[in-house]
Write a protein that holds these residues in place. Structure first.
Motif, PDB file in Angstrom:
ATOM      1  N   GLN A  80      37.739  42.630   7.013  1.00  0.00           N
ATOM      2  CA  GLN A  80      36.619  42.021   6.908  1.00  0.00           C
ATOM      3  C   GLN A  80      36.365  41.150   8.053  1.00  0.00           C
ATOM      4  O   GLN A  80      36.971  40.270   8.332  1.00  0.00           O
ATOM      5  N   ILE A  81      35.187  41.449   8.854  1.00  0.00           N
ATOM      6  CA  ILE A  81      34.937  40.810  10.352  1.00  0.00           C
ATOM      7  C   ILE A  81      34.083  39.639   9.579  1.00  0.00           C
ATOM      8  O   ILE A  81      33.268  39.660   8.808  1.00  0.00           O
ATOM      9  N   GLY A  82      34.719  38.528  10.304  1.00  0.00           N
ATOM     10  CA  GLY A  82      33.932  37.138   9.964  1.00  0.00           C
ATOM     11  C   GLY A  82      34.754  36.318   8.997  1.00  0.00           C
ATOM     12  O   GLY A  82      35.409  35.173   9.583  1.00  0.00           O
ATOM     13  N   SER A  83      35.459  36.654   7.898  1.00  0.00           N
ATOM     14  CA  SER A  83      36.406  36.285   7.124  1.00  0.00           C
ATOM     15  C   SER A  83      37.771  36.724   7.528  1.00  0.00           C
ATOM     16  O   SER A  83      38.861  35.828   7.352  1.00  0.00           O
ATOM     17  N   TRP A  84      37.857  37.809   8.133  1.00  0.00           N
ATOM     18  CA  TRP A  84      38.985  38.240   8.490  1.00  0.00           C
ATOM     19  C   TRP A  84      40.188  38.490   7.682  1.00  0.00           C
ATOM     20  O   TRP A  84      41.281  37.980   7.665  1.00  0.00           O
ATOM     21  N   THR A  85      39.703  38.730   6.525  1.00  0.00           N
ATOM     22  CA  THR A  85      40.645  38.996   5.426  1.00  0.00           C
ATOM     23  C   THR A  85      41.061  40.353   5.187  1.00  0.00           C
ATOM     24  O   THR A  85      40.129  41.373   5.573  1.00  0.00           O
ATOM     25  N   LEU A  86      42.115  40.946   4.778  1.00  0.00           N
ATOM     26  CA  LEU A  86      42.417  42.466   4.431  1.00  0.00           C
ATOM     27  C   LEU A  86      41.492  42.964   3.239  1.00  0.00           C
ATOM     28  O   LEU A  86      41.267  42.041   2.134  1.00  0.00           O
ATOM     29  N   ASN A  87      41.054  44.041   3.328  1.00  0.00           N
ATOM     30  CA  ASN A  87      40.276  44.574   2.007  1.00  0.00           C
ATOM     31  C   ASN A  87      40.549  46.126   1.922  1.00  0.00           C
ATOM     32  O   ASN A  87      40.828  46.752   2.888  1.00  0.00           O
ATOM     33  N   ARG A  88      40.679  46.732   0.979  1.00  0.00           N
ATOM     34  CA  ARG A  88      40.721  47.986   0.421  1.00  0.00           C
ATOM     35  C   ARG A  88      42.196  48.656   0.890  1.00  0.00           C
ATOM     36  O   ARG A  88      42.284  49.655   1.421  1.00  0.00           O
ATOM     37  N   THR A  89      43.429  47.839   1.050  1.00  0.00           N
ATOM     38  CA  THR A  89      44.603  47.952   1.366  1.00  0.00           C
ATOM     39  C   THR A  89      45.141  49.037   0.324  1.00  0.00           C
ATOM     40  O   THR A  89      45.382  48.669  -0.885  1.00  0.00           O
ATOM     41  N   ARG A  90      45.628  50.340   0.877  1.00  0.00           N
ATOM     42  CA  ARG A  90      46.241  51.074  -0.455  1.00  0.00           C
ATOM     43  C   ARG A  90      47.162  51.883   0.245  1.00  0.00           C
ATOM     44  O   ARG A  90      47.097  52.719   1.340  1.00  0.00           O
ATOM     45  N   ILE A  91      48.493  51.782  -0.033  1.00  0.00           N
ATOM     46  CA  ILE A  91      49.821  52.391   0.485  1.00  0.00           C
ATOM     47  C   ILE A  91      50.200  53.347  -0.539  1.00  0.00           C
ATOM     48  O   ILE A  91      50.586  53.159  -1.533  1.00  0.00           O
ATOM     49  N   GLN A  92      49.778  54.752  -0.369  1.00  0.00           N
ATOM     50  CA  GLN A  92      50.261  55.705  -1.407  1.00  0.00           C
ATOM     51  C   GLN A  92      51.400  56.167  -1.509  1.00  0.00           C
ATOM     52  O   GLN A  92      52.032  56.641  -2.334  1.00  0.00           O
ATOM     53  N   GLU A  93      52.009  56.481  -0.346  1.00  0.00           N
ATOM     54  CA  GLU A  93      53.323  57.085   0.147  1.00  0.00           C
ATOM     55  C   GLU A  93      53.789  56.647   1.365  1.00  0.00           C
ATOM     56  O   GLU A  93      53.396  56.294   2.377  1.00  0.00           O
ATOM     57  N   LEU A  94      55.375  56.246   1.196  1.00  0.00           N
ATOM     58  CA  LEU A  94      56.023  55.748   2.116  1.00  0.00           C
ATOM     59  C   LEU A  94      57.515  56.062   1.933  1.00  0.00           C
ATOM     60  O   LEU A  94      58.031  55.208   1.125  1.00  0.00           O
ATOM     61  N   GLY A  95      58.013  57.169   2.309  1.00  0.00           N
ATOM     62  CA  GLY A  95      59.365  57.399   2.092  1.00  0.00           C
ATOM     63  C   GLY A  95      60.126  58.674   2.525  1.00  0.00           C
ATOM     64  O   GLY A  95      59.265  59.418   3.392  1.00  0.00           O
ATOM     65  N   VAL A  96      61.239  59.153   2.001  1.00  0.00           N
ATOM     66  CA  VAL A  96      61.764  60.280   2.387  1.00  0.00           C
ATOM     67  C   VAL A  96      62.108  61.274   1.104  1.00  0.00           C
ATOM     68  O   VAL A  96      62.409  60.562   0.084  1.00  0.00           O
ATOM     69  N   ARG A  97      62.116  62.375   1.160  1.00  0.00           N
ATOM     70  CA  ARG A  97      62.321  63.613   0.276  1.00  0.00           C
ATOM     71  C   ARG A  97      63.202  64.371   0.891  1.00  0.00           C
ATOM     72  O   ARG A  97      63.176  64.709   2.242  1.00  0.00           O
ATOM     73  N   VAL A  98      64.366  64.721   0.209  1.00  0.00           N
ATOM     74  CA  VAL A  98      65.369  65.451   0.444  1.00  0.00           C
ATOM     75  C   VAL A  98      65.478  66.730  -0.670  1.00  0.00           C
ATOM     76  O   VAL A  98      65.685  66.377  -1.846  1.00  0.00           O
ATOM     77  N   ASP A  99      65.607  67.921  -0.143  1.00  0.00           N
ATOM     78  CA  ASP A  99      65.631  69.159  -0.975  1.00  0.00           C
ATOM     79  C   ASP A  99      66.538  70.143  -0.797  1.00  0.00           C
ATOM     80  O   ASP A  99      66.511  70.552   0.339  1.00  0.00           O
ATOM     81  N   THR A 100      67.509  70.456  -1.455  1.00  0.00           N
ATOM     82  CA  THR A 100      68.599  71.129  -1.436  1.00  0.00           C
ATOM     83  C   THR A 100      68.520  72.561  -2.433  1.00  0.00           C
ATOM     84  O   THR A 100      67.734  72.339  -3.267  1.00  0.00           O
ATOM     85  N   GLU A 101      69.427  73.371  -2.472  1.00  0.00           N
ATOM     86  CA  GLU A 101      69.340  74.488  -3.361  1.00  0.00           C
ATOM     87  C   GLU A 101      69.461  73.859  -4.750  1.00  0.00           C
ATOM     88  O   GLU A 101      68.669  74.469  -5.681  1.00  0.00           O
ATOM     89  N   GLY A 102      70.374  72.856  -5.061  1.00  0.00           N
ATOM     90  CA  GLY A 102      70.300  72.300  -6.375  1.00  0.00           C
ATOM     91  C   GLY A 102      70.061  70.935  -6.823  1.00  0.00           C
ATOM     92  O   GLY A 102      70.320  70.279  -7.748  1.00  0.00           O
ATOM     93  N   LEU A 103      69.296  70.356  -5.655  1.00  0.00           N
ATOM     94  CA  LEU A 103      69.148  68.813  -5.979  1.00  0.00           C
ATOM     95  C   LEU A 103      67.737  68.466  -5.216  1.00  0.00           C
ATOM     96  O   LEU A 103      67.459  68.946  -4.074  1.00  0.00           O
TER      97      LEU A 103
END
Length: 445
Positions: A80-103
């Motif tokens: 937000q310009i003026g107050s310089w505060t964060l707004n609408r922050t949303r972290i939906q995904e942040l990570g790793v996926r590993v997919d093998t034949e059985g896991l």
């Protein structure tokens, strides 16, 4: 935002590869958007300005032994310009996926597998003892499902999935609480069945422990069907009973406003929007539509449809909402460069009905599609809180210009003095945003 974390995730993804595995092919896609939004009210409010940043990163690595490693990062924030505060922050995904034949393994922040609205900062594991069966569980910290901000809660539970070529079913359990102790037990079941190419049925139920008066609480129960009785004819119908934090708005007072919000923030279509509410009042969500899209001999496609959806609250009828609308349009005029769509219907909002007319068009003046223009307007006629019959209007204009490979600039403008603002104050909103998309790939020899 998320760039450094995404790179760290990428490194951890490579570290997750088996020691004997080598990358046979990989793909990396990254979309970074930055923009400024100006809110210019007609009177009685200050001018607002906000800087916006959104990031979507995905790296897929296939190894020669069949392992798939995927690193994902998706989020957005505003300053937000003026107050310089964060707004609408949303972290939906942040990570790793590993997919093998059985896991199947997920580490970091991800939506809980077959968990509906749930998010988890932790670990999810699924083993495949048989072709159609997966067994596993999830465990970790539970961020706020609406804001995705960290919350002092933890939880987990088992996951059981059955999957076939035309059907799937899943059961998930949740046991959650805080440092003071466990306070929540919930079970979610979902399924889907496809019959030929004509009928697609799905159902879901989310039950949780309640209070002394209601030991078991239905947070969400729903069924839906998609029917294709003939080519280019589709029928949709659905019903859901929702309450608590899983309840969504159900009826859009202006569908173009949702699209504007997504362009504004870089939000995904499935993410909640600001006017969605949380309530303990049971809400019945009913939806139905019929759409016919015949092709004309010259190439364009007609679009004829009738749709109705409602959010009915028996315990609070004044806050029930409903919308019935017919739509007609043509897609693909002038060699696919012009689309036009008109709508007309009625809207129940704020305890009263109002009539509605709308028109939207899409234009690609450049034959190569480098410049795209979308414009629309919607008019309502209804009564103000003082009983006076008066019109209200919303309109928007959006230009998307691809100035170089992977680089686009968007300009937008929206006018809104809808009755729902309860201030009868015309608001002008302007948007300027630049997006950079990077795509890299190396295919297996």
């Amino acid at each position: 935002m998320g760039r450094v974390l995404a790179l760290l995730g990428l490194l951890s993804g490579f570290a997750a590869l088996p020691a004997s595995a080598e990358a046979s092919d990989w793909r990396i896609t990254n979309r970074l958007s930055a923009g400024v939004v100006l809110d210019l009210p007609h009177h009685s409010r200050k001018i607002g300005a906000e800087l916006l940043l959104s990031e979507r990163f995905r790296a897929r690595i296939h190894t020669d032994n069949g392992t798939l490693v995927e690193v994902v990062a998706s989020g957005r924030t505003g300053l937000q310009i003026g107050s310089w505060t964060l707004n609408r922050t949303r972290i939906q995904e942040l990570g790793v996926r590993v997919d093998t034949e059985g896991l199947h393994l997920e580490i970091g922040r991800h939506p809980v597998i077959d968990g509906g609205w749930r998010l988890v900062d932790g670990v999810q594991v699924l083993a495949r003892p048989w072709t159609h069966l997966e067994v596993g569980g999830w465990l970790g910290l539970l961020p706020d499902p609406w804001t995705t901000a960290p919350a002092p809660r933890f939880g987990g539970g088992p996951i059981l999935r059955w999957r076939g070529a035309t059907w799937q079913a899943a059961v998930l359990a949740e046991l959650a609480g805080t440092a003071a102790g466990l306070d929540r037990l919930a079970v979610r079941a979902s399924g889907r069945l496809e019959i030929g190419r004509v009928l697609d049925l799905s159902a879901r139920a989310d039950l949780a422990n309640g209070g002394p008066a209601t030991p078991v609480r239905a947070e969400e129960i729903g069924v839906s069907a998609v029917i294709d009785p003939a080519p280019r004819l589709q029928v949709r119908a659905g019903w859901a009973l929702s309450s608590g934090h899983v309840w969504l708005q159900g009826v859009e007072r202006d569908p173009s406003l949702t699209r504007w919000w997504q362009r504004w923030t870089g939000a995904e279509p499935t993410e909640p929007v600001p006017w969605e509410e949380t309530t303990d009042i049971a809400t019945h969500l009913v939806r139905g539509s019929v759409v016919w899209t015949p092709m004309l001999a010259s190439g364009p496609m007609l679009h004829l449809g009738l749709g109705a959806h409602a959010g009915l609250r028996p315990a609070d009828p004044g806050r029930s909402t409903a919308r019935i609308a017919a739509e007609a349009g043509v897609y693909g005029l002038l060699g696919g460069r012009i689309d036009v769509m008109g709508t007309g219907g009625a809207l129940l909002w704020g305890g009263s009905w109002r009539s509605e007319l709308g028109l939207r068009s899409w234009l690609a003046p450049d034959p190569k599609g480098a410049l795209q223009i979308e414009a629309g307007a919607r008019l309502w006629l209804g009564r103000r809180p003082d009983g006076v019959l008066a019109p209200s209007v919303a309109a928007d204009l959006y230009l998307d210009w691809r100035i170089a490979r992977g680089l686009t600039v968007a300009l937008g403008y929206r006018l809104d003095n809808d009755l729902d603002t309860d201030r009868w104050n015309t608001v002008h909103t302007a948007l300027v945003r630049a997006s950079w998309t990077l795509k890299l790939r190396k295919d297996a020899p």
